[in-house]
Design a protein around this motif. Sequence first.
Motif, PDB file in Angstrom:
ATOM      1  N   HIS A 228      79.131 -61.141  18.782  1.00 49.32           N
ATOM      2  CA  HIS A 228      77.753 -61.517  18.447  1.00 49.32           C
ATOM      3  C   HIS A 228      77.025 -62.027  19.691  1.00 49.32           C
ATOM      4  O   HIS A 228      77.626 -62.621  20.573  1.00 49.32           O
ATOM      5  CB  HIS A 228      77.763 -62.598  17.370  1.00 49.32           C
ATOM      6  CG  HIS A 228      78.415 -62.173  16.082  1.00 49.32           C
ATOM      7  ND1 HIS A 228      77.888 -61.186  15.282  1.00 49.32           N
ATOM      8  CD2 HIS A 228      79.554 -62.570  15.491  1.00 49.32           C
ATOM      9  CE1 HIS A 228      78.685 -61.014  14.229  1.00 49.32           C
ATOM     10  NE2 HIS A 228      79.706 -61.829  14.333  1.00 49.32           N
ATOM     11  N   ASP A 229      75.714 -61.806  19.725  1.00 47.79           N
ATOM     12  CA  ASP A 229      74.887 -62.358  20.793  1.00 47.79           C
ATOM     13  C   ASP A 229      75.040 -63.879  20.815  1.00 47.79           C
ATOM     14  O   ASP A 229      75.130 -64.507  19.752  1.00 47.79           O
ATOM     15  CB  ASP A 229      73.402 -62.017  20.516  1.00 47.79           C
ATOM     16  CG  ASP A 229      72.870 -61.002  21.507  1.00 47.79           C
ATOM     17  OD1 ASP A 229      73.693 -60.302  22.129  1.00 47.79           O
ATOM     18  OD2 ASP A 229      71.632 -60.914  21.645  1.00 47.79           O
TER      19      ASP A 229
ATOM     20  N   MET B 196      74.796 -67.750  10.889  1.00 42.84           N
ATOM     21  CA  MET B 196      75.124 -66.565  10.103  1.00 42.84           C
ATOM     22  C   MET B 196      74.819 -66.846   8.626  1.00 42.84           C
ATOM     23  O   MET B 196      74.687 -67.993   8.225  1.00 42.84           O
ATOM     24  CB  MET B 196      76.615 -66.253  10.255  1.00 42.84           C
ATOM     25  CG  MET B 196      77.077 -66.136  11.691  1.00 42.84           C
ATOM     26  SD  MET B 196      76.167 -64.901  12.654  1.00 42.84           S
ATOM     27  CE  MET B 196      77.050 -63.421  12.218  1.00 42.84           C
ATOM     28  N   PHE B 197      74.757 -65.787   7.836  1.00 42.48           N
ATOM     29  CA  PHE B 197      74.588 -66.010   6.393  1.00 42.48           C
ATOM     30  C   PHE B 197      75.949 -66.010   5.702  1.00 42.48           C
ATOM     31  O   PHE B 197      76.913 -65.444   6.217  1.00 42.48           O
ATOM     32  CB  PHE B 197      73.649 -64.982   5.762  1.00 42.48           C
ATOM     33  CG  PHE B 197      74.148 -63.556   5.837  1.00 42.48           C
ATOM     34  CD1 PHE B 197      75.083 -63.072   4.912  1.00 42.48           C
ATOM     35  CD2 PHE B 197      73.668 -62.683   6.809  1.00 42.48           C
ATOM     36  CE1 PHE B 197      75.528 -61.756   4.975  1.00 42.48           C
ATOM     37  CE2 PHE B 197      74.124 -61.373   6.879  1.00 42.48           C
ATOM     38  CZ  PHE B 197      75.052 -60.906   5.965  1.00 42.48           C
ATOM     39  N   LYS B 198      75.997 -66.654   4.545  1.00 45.58           N
ATOM     40  CA  LYS B 198      77.223 -66.723   3.742  1.00 45.58           C
ATOM     41  C   LYS B 198      76.912 -66.207   2.338  1.00 45.58           C
ATOM     42  O   LYS B 198      75.868 -66.545   1.777  1.00 45.58           O
ATOM     43  CB  LYS B 198      77.690 -68.187   3.606  1.00 45.58           C
ATOM     44  CG  LYS B 198      78.074 -68.828   4.930  1.00 45.58           C
ATOM     45  CD  LYS B 198      79.553 -68.639   5.211  1.00 45.58           C
ATOM     46  CE  LYS B 198      79.929 -69.207   6.573  1.00 45.58           C
ATOM     47  NZ  LYS B 198      81.028 -68.461   7.179  1.00 45.58           N
ATOM     48  N   ALA B 199      77.825 -65.444   1.801  1.00 45.67           N
ATOM     49  CA  ALA B 199      77.634 -64.937   0.436  1.00 45.67           C
ATOM     50  C   ALA B 199      77.543 -66.086  -0.564  1.00 45.67           C
ATOM     51  O   ALA B 199      76.857 -66.003  -1.587  1.00 45.67           O
ATOM     52  CB  ALA B 199      78.778 -64.001   0.072  1.00 45.67           C
TER      53      ALA B 199
ATOM     54  N   GLY C 119      68.089 -68.342  12.734  1.00 47.61           N
ATOM     55  CA  GLY C 119      69.034 -67.239  12.547  1.00 47.61           C
ATOM     56  C   GLY C 119      68.924 -66.606  11.173  1.00 47.61           C
ATOM     57  O   GLY C 119      67.816 -66.470  10.627  1.00 47.61           O
ATOM     58  N   TRP C 120      70.067 -66.227  10.617  1.00 52.33           N
ATOM     59  CA  TRP C 120      70.085 -65.570   9.317  1.00 52.33           C
ATOM     60  C   TRP C 120      69.715 -66.555   8.205  1.00 52.33           C
ATOM     61  O   TRP C 120      70.150 -67.706   8.226  1.00 52.33           O
ATOM     62  CB  TRP C 120      71.475 -64.995   9.030  1.00 52.33           C
ATOM     63  CG  TRP C 120      71.753 -63.716   9.775  1.00 52.33           C
ATOM     64  CD1 TRP C 120      72.551 -63.566  10.868  1.00 52.33           C
ATOM     65  CD2 TRP C 120      71.234 -62.415   9.469  1.00 52.33           C
ATOM     66  NE1 TRP C 120      72.558 -62.244  11.286  1.00 52.33           N
ATOM     67  CE2 TRP C 120      71.760 -61.518  10.438  1.00 52.33           C
ATOM     68  CE3 TRP C 120      70.369 -61.911   8.485  1.00 52.33           C
ATOM     69  CZ2 TRP C 120      71.460 -60.152  10.440  1.00 52.33           C
ATOM     70  CZ3 TRP C 120      70.069 -60.561   8.488  1.00 52.33           C
ATOM     71  CH2 TRP C 120      70.608 -59.688   9.456  1.00 52.33           C
ATOM     72  N   GLN C 121      68.954 -66.107   7.256  1.00 52.43           N
ATOM     73  CA  GLN C 121      68.543 -66.922   6.110  1.00 52.43           C
ATOM     74  C   GLN C 121      69.491 -66.671   4.931  1.00 52.43           C
ATOM     75  O   GLN C 121      70.401 -65.873   5.032  1.00 52.43           O
ATOM     76  CB  GLN C 121      67.090 -66.583   5.728  1.00 52.43           C
ATOM     77  CG  GLN C 121      66.124 -66.673   6.897  1.00 52.43           C
ATOM     78  CD  GLN C 121      66.034 -68.064   7.481  1.00 52.43           C
ATOM     79  OE1 GLN C 121      65.665 -69.002   6.796  1.00 52.43           O
ATOM     80  NE2 GLN C 121      66.413 -68.229   8.752  1.00 52.43           N
TER      81      GLN C 121
ATOM     82  N   PRO D 135      69.909 -58.091  15.070  1.00 54.96           N
ATOM     83  CA  PRO D 135      70.968 -59.099  14.953  1.00 54.96           C
ATOM     84  C   PRO D 135      72.207 -58.570  14.227  1.00 54.96           C
ATOM     85  O   PRO D 135      72.089 -57.813  13.270  1.00 54.96           O
ATOM     86  CB  PRO D 135      70.299 -60.211  14.136  1.00 54.96           C
ATOM     87  CG  PRO D 135      69.208 -59.528  13.379  1.00 54.96           C
ATOM     88  CD  PRO D 135      68.721 -58.431  14.274  1.00 54.96           C
ATOM     89  N   THR D 136      73.371 -58.987  14.692  1.00 53.51           N
ATOM     90  CA  THR D 136      74.627 -58.630  14.020  1.00 53.51           C
ATOM     91  C   THR D 136      74.934 -59.666  12.929  1.00 53.51           C
ATOM     92  O   THR D 136      74.220 -60.666  12.802  1.00 53.51           O
ATOM     93  CB  THR D 136      75.776 -58.582  15.029  1.00 53.51           C
ATOM     94  OG1 THR D 136      75.815 -59.829  15.735  1.00 53.51           O
ATOM     95  CG2 THR D 136      75.575 -57.457  16.039  1.00 53.51           C
ATOM     96  N   PHE D 137      75.973 -59.397  12.147  1.00 52.64           N
ATOM     97  CA  PHE D 137      76.298 -60.287  11.017  1.00 52.64           C
ATOM     98  C   PHE D 137      77.778 -60.140  10.679  1.00 52.64           C
ATOM     99  O   PHE D 137      78.454 -59.239  11.188  1.00 52.64           O
ATOM    100  CB  PHE D 137      75.415 -59.944   9.815  1.00 52.64           C
ATOM    101  CG  PHE D 137      75.509 -58.493   9.407  1.00 52.64           C
ATOM    102  CD1 PHE D 137      76.449 -58.070   8.470  1.00 52.64           C
ATOM    103  CD2 PHE D 137      74.676 -57.523   9.990  1.00 52.64           C
ATOM    104  CE1 PHE D 137      76.556 -56.722   8.119  1.00 52.64           C
ATOM    105  CE2 PHE D 137      74.780 -56.177   9.634  1.00 52.64           C
ATOM    106  CZ  PHE D 137      75.714 -55.778   8.697  1.00 52.64           C
ATOM    107  N   GLU D 138      78.269 -61.012   9.796  1.00 54.97           N
ATOM    108  CA  GLU D 138      79.669 -60.945   9.369  1.00 54.97           C
ATOM    109  C   GLU D 138      79.804 -59.914   8.253  1.00 54.97           C
ATOM    110  O   GLU D 138      79.297 -60.121   7.143  1.00 54.97           O
ATOM    111  CB  GLU D 138      80.158 -62.308   8.882  1.00 54.97           C
ATOM    112  CG  GLU D 138      80.244 -63.373   9.968  1.00 54.97           C
ATOM    113  CD  GLU D 138      81.217 -63.022  11.094  1.00 54.97           C
ATOM    114  OE1 GLU D 138      82.093 -62.147  10.897  1.00 54.97           O
ATOM    115  OE2 GLU D 138      81.082 -63.611  12.180  1.00 54.97           O
TER     116      GLU D 138
END
Lengths: 442, 442
Positions: free
Chosen positions: A69-70, A76-79, A123-125, A186-189
Amino acid sequence: MTTKMAINAKDIFRNQHRLIRFIEQSIRLCSNQSLKTAQQQQQKASTPDFEITASVNTQYTHAPEPIKHDKDLGHMFKASQMAVRLATPQQLQPKPDNDEELGFGKLFTDHMLKIYYHKSLGGWQKPEITPLENLVMHPAAKVLHYAVELFEGMKAYRGVDGKIRIFRPDMNMNRMNLAAQRSGLPTFEGKEFVQCLSRLLSIDSEWVPHTEAASLYIRPTLIGIDPTLGVASSDSALLYSILSPVGSYFKTGSNGAVSLLADPSYTRAWPGGVGNRKMGSNYAPTINVQKEAAARGLQQVLWLYGEDHQLTEVGTMNIFMFYVNDQGEQELITPPLNGLILPGITRDSILAMTRQWGKFKVREATFTMPMVSELLNQGRLLELFGTGTACVVSPINRINYLGQDLYIPTMEQEKPVHELIRETLTDIQYGKVDHPWSVVID
Amino acid sequence: MTTKMAINAKDIFRNQHRLIRFIEQSIRLCSNQSLKTAQQQQQKASTPDFEITASVNTQYTHAPEPIKHDKDLGHMFKASQMAVRLATPQQLQPKPDNDEELGFGKLFTDHMLKIYYHKSLGGWQKPEITPLENLVMHPAAKVLHYAVELFEGMKAYRGVDGKIRIFRPDMNMNRMNLAAQRSGLPTFEGKEFVQCLSRLLSIDSEWVPHTEAASLYIRPTLIGIDPTLGVASSDSALLYSILSPVGSYFKTGSNGAVSLLADPSYTRAWPGGVGNRKMGSNYAPTINVQKEAAARGLQQVLWLYGEDHQLTEVGTMNIFMFYVNDQGEQELITPPLNGLILPGITRDSILAMTRQWGKFKVREATFTMPMVSELLNQGRLLELFGTGTACVVSPINRINYLGQDLYIPTMEQEKPVHELIRETLTDIQYGKVDHPWSVVID
């Protein structure tokens, strides 16, 4: 579901389709046990020559590298942070009457998944599931000008046991992240996103067709939505997914095979480009060529590369050839991942599977149109077929190359390899065979 | 404008910026006559060596072919059918304080132009001008998945006579239609669209900066909005335009020159592709390479092609070299339109203009990095520069090629050709010289 249907007469009228489906489903559930037994018996009878077991090595032939990741990507987002806003009964759409005439990507389910990224907000929402609804975006959004977009194609299958399965989702997630890096997005998990998708699938599970002739296509998409006209990375992005019940590709075509236009004056991808990434930019330039193929009465484009006219892809699929090699051995061959070719998940699965079978040689190597022509002349070309998530396997029976028609005997084999591959893969996908590639959605 | 400002105290507060602009403008109008006289005198003093007159042949060096519309395109739109919905006073945005620090494409004007195409409704719909507003589209819209999108870049300049001009709009329209054909999008009548744009410019005319250091960038865009996932022509499309006041590109960089990364492992375009069409798909793949250049402290990417490392484009610009050829003559050279190169309108204008000057040789021909290297060693390379609508001319002073820095003496010439070209073109664009390329908006 029953509470949703009990509101008032208007709703009952609107939801009559769901009621019919509910009744159909109840009947199906009742007869499920006997059906299952019948299917198991049928399965035993049609066991292929080549044994496929759960022991298939899940090491990929080309193991994806972990995503870096950058540094300044943010959180990051979480489920587990998911917010869900269900469609009201009035928003629910009738499901299709005939699963076998769905076509591709014309109808969508009741809900969608959305995850925004805003660098300025850290970052991720939080992920959210909402009713299927229009996207609202600034007319300067980068996706609309510079093709800052990428996607994946996955499918949810309703197995013979009634359970819903997806196929090797980690592969899709990896490919999606590689495309994000290449696009300044953006990358993500991946694991978290698969969990979000699973939740969406659970909510819209009734849309997964109750037939092996259809499935629910999953379209994860990542777009850059920065409202600025600089050709640059996007500091705002939207990762979303919609779901679409799709029919089988095999129902089309007279004998199920496709004819191809092979015109060396068009190129899909080239060294130093992005042909190995599932980015939107690889597709727009193909549309007019596909139109030209159709105008000549041909169904797909065979993409050639280089002065020696290497075969690279067919339509939006990888390509495989089954033939008799110079040593007189049967061999399955597909172009290598040299940057010109999308690293197909079906492609990878076929390579792993057939290598394990050990019944014929399997090789990744470049092959050219003059080779195809020569093999045909010598009666050594047995089968040519495309592979991909949408079609699994798509046999080819004709190539129009430099104004000449080459007839391929793919459909004339007694025990065609492409059929065996298709059966084996769909058996895994529809849960007839237990396999670690098939992931059950709870 | 006065009626808009007379509504209530809140509005006056909100529109104070407009009020200031109004006062500024009044002062400017009063002093316009004396300013004009001064400018005319200055103009006489700085007349370039090479005479430029209105007699420049407006035949293009590469005359665009007339567009052949699809037979089943349906009806065309007409500017005369335009519907206009003006922004309310509350919707009006404050104009920027400092025209010279605008950057590029970050700020937009109060209105936009929209023209929908729906095959099912018979073709192109009526053009409409609306307040600048978000676009609403289905999450399956083709533009978001397959890069079914293309755009143009144009500018409106406020001339020294106060009139607003655009530059060779017929060239943009032609290029846009060629890109539409290549993308499976509907074509249109360029003249009608230019009339629609002119109407939009009239409405937002106060956004055209009152300085030669800035202009109003026009971004016509055409996107495919069919909500279906097939990789195919789009039966619904939106042709729209937004406007953005932009600063001068020359204010950036230490001495106004840019440094370049020339890495042969990346390719922008290739034969059989769409490098000669202004489609969104040409841009996404460049973003990460541009990031890499920035990470190495370089400002732009020099796009090479082939094993001999041909120079094709720089950033999003065409490239020109001014040098001493083998015959000892000064020569201006730019790569030919061989399919790898965008047919730039600035490029075309420079070719036509310098050919008419007759002061040095002008040639369209391929040149390579080894040639650049050799010319530098022999002291025969004089200038290297990019050209485009956004920057007009962008001088280059350094190329990082295969790990080595090549220093280009572009900024060290006594009477640089790129400066003369820039002055001549901007004189036409800002109305200091009457010229048929410059079209006044009424």
